[in-house]
Design an enzyme around this catalytic site. Structure first.
Site, short mmCIF file in Angstrom:
data_model
loop_
_atom_site.label_atom_id
_atom_site.label_comp_id
_atom_site.label_asym_id
_atom_site.label_seq_id
_atom_site.Cartn_x
_atom_site.Cartn_y
_atom_site.Cartn_z
N GLU A 274 -4.81 -2.78 79.92
CA GLU A 274 -5.08 -1.83 78.83
C GLU A 274 -6.27 -2.27 77.98
O GLU A 274 -7.08 -1.45 77.57
CB GLU A 274 -3.83 -1.65 77.95
CG GLU A 274 -2.73 -0.85 78.61
CD GLU A 274 -3.16 0.56 78.98
OE1 GLU A 274 -4.09 1.10 78.36
OE2 GLU A 274 -2.56 1.13 79.92
N TYR B 244 -2.40 3.03 70.27
CA TYR B 244 -2.40 3.41 71.68
C TYR B 244 -1.97 2.24 72.57
O TYR B 244 -1.07 2.37 73.41
CB TYR B 244 -3.78 3.92 72.15
CG TYR B 244 -3.82 3.90 73.65
CD1 TYR B 244 -3.09 4.85 74.38
CD2 TYR B 244 -4.45 2.88 74.35
CE1 TYR B 244 -3.02 4.79 75.76
CE2 TYR B 244 -4.39 2.81 75.74
CZ TYR B 244 -3.67 3.77 76.43
OH TYR B 244 -3.57 3.70 77.79
N ASP C 183 -3.80 8.70 74.85
CA ASP C 183 -5.17 8.20 74.98
C ASP C 183 -6.08 9.43 75.00
O ASP C 183 -5.61 10.56 74.79
CB ASP C 183 -5.34 7.33 76.24
CG ASP C 183 -5.29 8.14 77.51
OD1 ASP C 183 -4.82 9.31 77.46
OD2 ASP C 183 -5.72 7.65 78.56
#
Ligand code: SF4
Length: 311
Positions: free
Chosen positions: A37, A118, A136
């Site tokens: 991520e 996020y 996102d």
């Protein structure tokens, strides 16, 4: 709107067309999800998947190993990914959580360096398989179009994501929405005919109305560096520039016309940079001397690598 039907067709589409091959989707290790991520925040999926993700994990297979490395070494292994604050924050987070592991509560994750709403939600959804929504840029675009939300704040999009979450299979639901945004509900030319949500989509008659793409405002920047090589060693210093903080670079100098060696253009984040190199006999400021053949062992930005190549 029949949420159940939409959930089913979305998951059915994901079964057939989702990006199941992405390595971090086939890992049950939360640390792997976390690393992916952070890398994916500013870097293309293909570059992360093929090179940076496997190499970084080979070097630092767990939080503990990452926490034990020096920041210089981590920056060397981050080289080429850019946005070096991500590497510095990864290292700080590893030091804070090496013993305890990454928190399992979203709000606790958000307190760690470099982890925003996020990333925290992605770790909880994809890593810990918790029933939380994820938003996102891809998912936001799908939701804005699907619910016909124009000019709404992020907070509102998160509320819609929560209300649309499929509690029977939240992780795959989030992954499916993400892939739908990436493959079908694309920014410029959405393929509504192929979309599993097309029957209920409120925005499909004018999808671009619900997607305001921000135009990047580029800034021009000029940087001047000095080159001094003695006995197969080159003078370098640690950057204090916030763009490259912690990375090594050639010493910064004032431009002197007669000793000009050359210049090149480089783009980095929102900057269009012109880099000029000058020959320097000696430095008044403190510099470090690095053997030319050991340059690959210190953290250098892509821009510095370009400069050295030019030399
Ligand atoms: S129908 Fe079109 S606009 Fe609506 S979610 Fe699907 S691809 Fe996007």
């Amino acid at each position: 709107m029949n949420c159940q039907k939409n959930h089913q067709s979305l998951l059915h589409w994901y079964d057939g067309f989702g990006r199941h091959e992405l390595p971090w989707r086939n890992s049950s290790d939360v640390y792997h999800v976390y690393i992916s991520e952070i890398m994916l925040q500013q870097t293309q999926v293909s570059r992360v998947q093929e090179y940076f993700y496997p190499n970084f994990l080979e070097k630092y297979p767990c939080l503990e190993k990452l926490s034990q490395a020096s920041i210089d070494e981590v920056l060397v292994n981050w080289s080429g990914l850019g946005y070096y604050s991500r590497a510095r924050n990864l290292h700080k987070t590893a030091k804070l959580t090496a013993k305890s592991g990454l928190p399992t509560i979203q709000k606790e994750l958000e307190k760690l360096p470099g982890i925003g709403r996020y990333t925290a939600s992605a770790i909880c959804s994809f890593g810990y398989k918790q029933p939380v929504s994820v938003v996102d840029t891809n998912i936001a675009r799908v939701l804005k179009r699907f619910f016909a939300l124009s000019e709404v704040k992020d907070k509102v999009v998160w509320e819609y994501a929560n209300s649309f979450l499929n509690h029977n299979d939240p992780t795959h639901h989030n992954l499916a929405l993400m892939d739908l945004g990436s493959l079908i509900c694309t920014p410029k030319d959405p393929k509504c005919d192929e979309c599993p949500l097309t029957n209920s989509c409120k925005g499909k008659s004018d999808p671009t109305k619900y997607t305001q793409t921000k135009k990047t405002q580029y800034e021009n920047l000029e940087l001047f560096y000095g080159v001094c090589i003695e006995n197969s060693k080159i003078a370098v210093q640690k950057s204090t520039n916030k763009l490259y903080h912690g990375m090594y670079e050639l010493p910064v100098v004032d431009p002197i016309e007669e000793d000009f060696l050359g210049s090149f253009k480089h783009s980095y984040t929102k900057y269009r940079i012109t880099v000029s190199l000058y020959k320097v006999e000696n430095f008044i400021e403190e510099v470090e001397w690095v053997e030319l053949e050991k340059l690959s062992q210190i953290p250098l930005s892509s821009m510095m690598k370009k400069a050295l190549k030019l030399l």
